[in-house]
Structure formats: structure tokens, C-alpha cells
Write a protein that holds these residues in place. Sequence first.
Motif, PDB file in Angstrom:
ATOM      1  N   GLY A 287       0.810  -1.212   0.000  1.00 35.63           N
ATOM      2  CA  GLY A 287       0.000   0.000   0.000  1.00 35.63           C
ATOM      3  C   GLY A 287       0.843   1.262   0.000  1.00 35.63           C
ATOM      4  O   GLY A 287       0.475   2.270  -0.616  1.00 35.63           O
ATOM      5  N   HIS A 288       1.984   1.214   0.671  1.00 37.32           N
ATOM      6  CA  HIS A 288       2.877   2.371   0.688  1.00 37.32           C
ATOM      7  C   HIS A 288       3.525   2.594  -0.673  1.00 37.32           C
ATOM      8  O   HIS A 288       3.827   3.732  -1.034  1.00 37.32           O
ATOM      9  N   VAL A 289       3.727   1.522  -1.428  1.00 41.77           N
ATOM     10  CA  VAL A 289       4.262   1.685  -2.785  1.00 41.77           C
ATOM     11  C   VAL A 289       3.244   2.433  -3.644  1.00 41.77           C
ATOM     12  O   VAL A 289       3.604   3.345  -4.407  1.00 41.77           O
ATOM     13  N   THR A 290       1.973   2.073  -3.520  1.00 40.84           N
ATOM     14  CA  THR A 290       0.923   2.777  -4.260  1.00 40.84           C
ATOM     15  C   THR A 290       0.882   4.247  -3.885  1.00 40.84           C
ATOM     16  O   THR A 290       0.787   5.129  -4.752  1.00 40.84           O
ATOM     17  N   ARG A 291       0.988   4.531  -2.592  1.00 35.41           N
ATOM     18  CA  ARG A 291       0.965   5.926  -2.142  1.00 35.41           C
ATOM     19  C   ARG A 291       2.218   6.670  -2.591  1.00 35.41           C
ATOM     20  O   ARG A 291       2.169   7.869  -2.877  1.00 35.41           O
ATOM     21  N   ALA A 292       3.348   5.977  -2.658  1.00 36.61           N
ATOM     22  CA  ALA A 292       4.574   6.603  -3.151  1.00 36.61           C
ATOM     23  C   ALA A 292       4.418   7.023  -4.605  1.00 36.61           C
ATOM     24  O   ALA A 292       4.901   8.087  -5.015  1.00 36.61           O
ATOM     25  N   VAL A 293       3.738   6.192  -5.401  1.00 37.48           N
ATOM     26  CA  VAL A 293       3.479   6.542  -6.803  1.00 37.48           C
ATOM     27  C   VAL A 293       2.582   7.778  -6.879  1.00 37.48           C
ATOM     28  O   VAL A 293       2.822   8.695  -7.679  1.00 37.48           O
ATOM     29  N   GLU A 294       1.563   7.826  -6.046  1.00 32.92           N
ATOM     30  CA  GLU A 294       0.688   8.996  -6.015  1.00 32.92           C
ATOM     31  C   GLU A 294       1.466  10.250  -5.621  1.00 32.92           C
ATOM     32  O   GLU A 294       1.302  11.326  -6.221  1.00 32.92           O
ATOM     33  N   LEU A 295       2.326  10.109  -4.618  1.00 27.53           N
ATOM     34  CA  LEU A 295       3.155  11.229  -4.185  1.00 27.53           C
ATOM     35  C   LEU A 295       4.097  11.673  -5.297  1.00 27.53           C
ATOM     36  O   LEU A 295       4.297  12.870  -5.522  1.00 27.53           O
ATOM     37  N   SER A 296       4.664  10.706  -6.013  1.00 27.73           N
ATOM     38  CA  SER A 296       5.561  11.018  -7.123  1.00 27.73           C
ATOM     39  C   SER A 296       4.830  11.820  -8.195  1.00 27.73           C
ATOM     40  O   SER A 296       5.388  12.779  -8.759  1.00 27.73           O
ATOM     41  N   ARG A 297       3.599  11.434  -8.498  1.00 22.45           N
ATOM     42  CA  ARG A 297       2.827  12.157  -9.510  1.00 22.45           C
ATOM     43  C   ARG A 297       2.611  13.612  -9.097  1.00 22.45           C
ATOM     44  O   ARG A 297       2.785  14.533  -9.906  1.00 22.45           O
ATOM     45  N   VAL A 298       2.230  13.818  -7.837  1.00 22.79           N
ATOM     46  CA  VAL A 298       1.973  15.183  -7.360  1.00 22.79           C
ATOM     47  C   VAL A 298       3.258  16.000  -7.380  1.00 22.79           C
ATOM     48  O   VAL A 298       3.270  17.164  -7.798  1.00 22.79           O
ATOM     49  N   VAL A 299       4.362  15.404  -6.943  1.00 21.67           N
ATOM     50  CA  VAL A 299       5.646  16.098  -6.983  1.00 21.67           C
ATOM     51  C   VAL A 299       5.990  16.479  -8.422  1.00 21.67           C
ATOM     52  O   VAL A 299       6.485  17.585  -8.685  1.00 21.67           O
TER      53      VAL A 299
END
Length: 322
Positions: A287-299
Motif C-alpha cells: 500500500g505504501h508503494v501505491t501511495r509513493a506513486v501517487e506522491l511522485s505524480r503530485v511532486v
Amino acid sequence: MSGARAIGLLLGVLADGAIGGRKRVGPATGFARLARGAERKLYADRPVPGVLYAGGLTAGVVLVGLAAERLGRRGPVLRALGTATATWAALGGAALAADGTELARDLETGSLEAARARLSELDLRETAGLDMIGLSRASVEAVAENTSDVVVVPLLWGALAGIPGVLGARAVTVLVRTVGPPNRVALPPRYRRFGWCTARLDEVVSLLPTRAAAALTVAAAPVVGGSGAGSWRAWRRDTAAHPGPNAGRVEAAFAGALEIRLGGRTAYPHGTEELPVLGDGRNPDAGHVTRAVELSRVVGWLAGLSSAVLALLLGLRRRHRR
């Protein structure tokens, strides 16, 4: 000029988001193949061939960028289109998001062998012995590190130096992967002399972008339900243990944002490195990998907007001086 550059950067970001996920074989991949071929021909356990390798390939890409920038002087539309094309060619944000999403899906379904194979495409560490926690940790680190390398680095240099900046900076981040793990302190024994110039060049090129990426991660954390304060705290506290000027900064910001622990012992083909522990939360999972991808997109989107604004401000400053 500044307006055309800003528009071109934004168009490049939009193009990467729209079609970048399918860009499996593109300019960066082709340049990586060229770099590997040049490394095989030029390699010697001495610094001078490494200087020729890093300097020659980077200078060649910058010259291409200068020619494209000069062509853009014929009009603002041509300049914007040239900047957009170069930015699209250099960026890898959408492809990174696609790979990260697949990694998370593999981990969620327990397909660890598939996850190990996919992670090897993003990171140079040894993956054979990694369990679920190790794969999740490595995946988040790879997403964080690549967010800086394939998104923030070319965008920031694009704002500062136009097409030569976009292409030259991305070339350096590609080259450093041929001589060892980027943003790490120690090079593999084979490349400690040959790769010295490449590593130092990467340190200089990434000096500002890694800090910008960490700062944007702090700003983006609340958007994905993360902790901005935790991101700031981990970035400022945990990277002090890294002797390198850039190592671990973005990973620490991601760790604090997602409230997880990253870093620690990491195995590479050349040996094991004891890296500082980043963050103070729980061990990561799929789940943290999925959230990391979301964070990467926003960054990535914030980096695009920030770079466009920076390009405008720098252009206005130059105009004011005249």
C-alpha cells in the motif's frame, strides 16, 4: 523567450503524462544504449578515460540542445515546441508511475518474483534475497529517487538553461547509472576511477534538484494523506548521516511523508552498503508503494508548475537588466 520556455516545459509535462507511460523505447533508452556501448569501448581503470566518457557524451547532448535552442530563435512558437519536445523526451514521470503501479500490484498479489524482476529495471540493487518488506522498501526508495532523477532534475535545469539544460541534465542521470548506484557515496570497485568524473558531475547537476524534490515532497505530502511535518523532519534530520551531498534526501522526505522507515542495509552487485535509516515509522508494504506513486505524480506536477514559474521569473529578470 521566457514565456515560450515556460509554455514548452508545461507542454512537455502534459505530453509525458498523456503518452509517456508508453514511452518504453525512447530517446533516454537509446542514449543509455549508446552510453553502455561507449563504456565498453572506453573503459580503463583510470580517471582520464572516464573524463572522456562523461564529458564527451554530455557535451554531445548539450550541443544538440544548443542547436535546437538556436533554431527556436526564429519564433516563440518554434521555441515552445522545441522545449516541449525536449522536455517530453527527457521526462520519465509517467513511465515511472506505470512501473511503480505494476510493482505495487505484484506485491499485493504476492508475485514476488515478478516484483523482483520489475524492481531490477528501476534500481541497481540485488533483489534476489528481498522479502515482502524488503521489496516494498526498495520500491518506495526507487520511486522516490527516480522522481528526482527523471522528473525534477531535467525540469529544473530546463527552467535554468532551456533545451540544453533539459537534455544535458537528463544525460548525466543516465550516465551515472552505468557506473554505479546514483546518489550513493561509494562507487563499485570497477568504476572508482573510471566513474569518478561521472559521479562528481552527477553530484553537481543534482545538487539543487534533489533539494527542490525534497521540498516539493514536503509540500505534496498532505495531498496524498501524508505528513508534511514528518517529511520535513525526516529530510532535515536523517540525511545528515549521509556523507554525500545529495544522497538520501528525497528518500528521507518520502519516508517522512508516508510515515515509514527506509534505508538501512542494502545489497548491490559490488557489495553491501550500510545506509542510514530514514524515517521513524512502520515498515512499508504494498500500500505504501501505491501511495509513493501517487506522491511522485503530485511532486512531478508541482515540479512542472514551479519550473515554468522559475523560467518566467528568470526571463523577466534578464529583460529588466536590459
